[in-house]
Scaffold this active site. Structure first.
Site, PDB file in Angstrom:
ATOM      1  CG  ASN A 150      -0.238  -0.097   2.517  1.00  0.00           C
ATOM      2  OD1 ASN A 150       0.500  -1.060   2.758  1.00  0.00           O
ATOM      3  ND2 ASN A 150      -0.409   0.886   3.380  1.00  0.00           N
ATOM      4  CB  CYS A 324      -3.055   2.875   8.647  1.00  0.00           C
ATOM      5  SG  CYS A 324      -4.290   2.650   7.375  1.00  0.00           S
TER       6      CYS A 324
HETATM    7  N1  PMP Z   1      -4.983  -3.194   4.317  1.00  0.00           N
HETATM    8  C1  PMP Z   1      -4.414  -2.307   3.497  1.00  0.00           C
HETATM    9  C2  PMP Z   1      -3.420  -2.791   2.477  1.00  0.00           C
HETATM   10  C3  PMP Z   1      -4.736  -0.953   3.587  1.00  0.00           C
HETATM   11  O1  PMP Z   1      -4.133  -0.069   2.774  1.00  0.00           O
HETATM   12  C4  PMP Z   1      -5.663  -0.522   4.558  1.00  0.00           C
HETATM   13  C5  PMP Z   1      -5.991   0.930   4.694  1.00  0.00           C
HETATM   14  N2  PMP Z   1      -6.653   1.442   3.585  1.00  0.00           N
HETATM   15  C6  PMP Z   1      -6.239  -1.497   5.390  1.00  0.00           C
HETATM   16  C7  PMP Z   1      -5.880  -2.816   5.249  1.00  0.00           C
HETATM   17  C8  PMP Z   1      -7.230  -1.108   6.458  1.00  0.00           C
HETATM   18  O2  PMP Z   1      -8.386  -0.601   5.872  1.00  0.00           O
HETATM   19  P1  PMP Z   1      -9.552   0.050   6.777  1.00  0.00           P
HETATM   20  O3  PMP Z   1      -8.895   1.158   7.551  1.00  0.00           O
HETATM   21  O4  PMP Z   1     -10.525   0.529   5.771  1.00  0.00           O
HETATM   22  O5  PMP Z   1     -10.107  -1.014   7.660  1.00  0.00           O
END
Ligand code: PMP
Length: 389
Positions: A150, A324
């Site tokens: 990501n 995150c």
């Molecule tokens: N996995 C990946 C690869 C992410 O980039 C993200 C954040 N977009 C997540 C998990 C967690 O997603 P969310 O915050 O929507 O639960």
């Protein structure tokens, strides 16, 4: 309007998706668990949506479990599988560059009697399947490797990893959030047993995720209640968001090839433009095995945060790494795993394009960035100009 080049952290919901969701807040409000006509209608819609999403990843309808988002899907996959298979083994393999949710779930499992091996990646962020295979023991019950990273956008050799896991009879989970809508996903061909998807990452509403679970794989549920989703994820189905995600998939299936071409063009212009215009700038991640919308750079002698804030002042939204993890002052674990020094990792910039970007956005970034970098370097005690002699 801001120039928005941070599609990895959040995407606007496609207006066609919002339109498709509308009736499910009021006119078609039924609960699929009800046995009356309104409930039957909801069940029909739920089945259609589940089928649509299954087709998107070449899965079957009853292999799709709806969750509240990718974080929950990752929790359900890893913890659910670990708890179910405790008797078989207590060893799990992830890579060093997994999303922070996977790292933190792995830490939780370690505190609860499991052992976790982290496979290193090469300087471009790729997992070497042979190195992964070497870490497998007779206690290994699960391998979790993201489809694509990501932050730096590197695509993993998922099929090779899937083949290894299949031969060794180990469950293979892949978080495909960064990859969905950008590269084709095929759970059967790639031997994936569990896969995490998120609605927002294909321009659907937030608050909905999917866990694909291959038939035959057993998990312990984490959310217990009325037994929805085949007993694996209780709670009344969030119908408007489910309809929204199915519509987002429908749009993606129709326009993905053209959209990916456009994104590649933007990405390649960003990469070429930045590397040409800015001295001592480098591309992070893989040159070819790279998501079509990701351009990730490192600039010598500057702080990524300062760069982000200077671009913010000019109306350009960018990222230095995963949203995150943005609350920590630590450098990105992904960049450190590539072998970068702390100060190198701190000088990074992540640009991710998406459906609503225009040529103009790319031009604006390329016009503004060189001046911003030069100005920050002038102020930086860290920066030493390359010797031109
Ligand atoms: N996995 C990946 C690869 C992410 O980039 C993200 C954040 N977009 C997540 C998990 C967690 O997603 P969310 O915050 O929507 O639960």
């Amino acid at each position: 309007m801001n120039v928005y080049l941070d599609y990895q952290s959040a995407k606007p919901v496609d207006p066609r998706v919002i339109e498709a969701m509308q009736p499910y807040f009021h006119e078609q409000f039924g609960n699929p668990s009800s046995l009356h006509m309104t409930g039957d209608q909801a069940t029909r819609v739920l089945n259609q949506c589940r089928q649509k999403i299954a087709d998107f990843i070449q899965a079957e309808r009853d292999e799709i479990i709806f969750t509240s988002g990718a974080t929950e899907s990752n929790n359900q996959a890893l913890i659910g599988l670990a708890l179910r298979n405790r008797e078989k083994g207590n060893h799990i393999i992830i890579s060093e560059i997994e999303h922070i949710s996977i790292h933190n779930i792995a830490k939780f499992l370690e505190r609860n009697g499991f052992t976790v091996s982290k496979v290193p990646v090469d300087q471009y962020g790729q997992v070497n399947p042979d190195k992964l295979q070497q870490r497998i023991t007779e206690k290994t019950i699960l391998v979790s490797i993201g489809h694509a990273n990501n932050e730096i956008g590197t695509i993993q050799p998922v099929r090779e990893i899937g083949e290894i896991c299949q031969q060794k009879n180990i469950v293979f989970h892949s978080d495909a959030v960064a990859a969905e809508g950008l590269i084709p996903l095929h759970v059967k061909r790639d031997h994936i047993d569990l896969m995490t998807l998120s609605s927002n990452d294909i321009y659907g509403p937030r608050g909905l995720g999917v866990l694909y679970k291959r038939k035959g794989v057993s998990l312990n549920p984490l959310i217990i209640g009325g037994g929805q989703e085949n007993g694996l994820r209780s709670g009344s189905e969030n119908m408007p968001t489910i309809v929204g995600m199915a519509k987002a998939v429908d749009i993606m299936q129709k326009q993905m090839p053209g959209e990916v071409e456009k994104l590649k063009k933007f990405r390649d212009r960003l990469i070429k433009g930045v590397l040409e215009k800015i001295p001592q700038s480098y591309l992070n991640g893989h040159q070819i095995k790279r998501l079509p919308n990701n351009a990730h750079f490192r600039f010598e002698g500057i702080e990524g945060e300062a760069l982000l804030l200077s671009l913010k002042d000019k109306g350009i939204d960018v990222a230095t790494g995963s949203a995150c993890s943005s609350k920590t002052l630590e450098p990105s674990h992904t960049l450190i795993s590539l072998g970068l020094l702390h100060e190198e990792a701190h000088g990074s910039l992540e640009l991710t394009c998406g459906r609503f970007n225009q040529e103009e956005d790319i031009k604006t970034l390329l016009k503004e960035l060189p001046g911003v970098v030069a100005k920050l370097r002038q102020l930086s005690p860290l920066y030493q100009q390359e010797d031109q002699s």
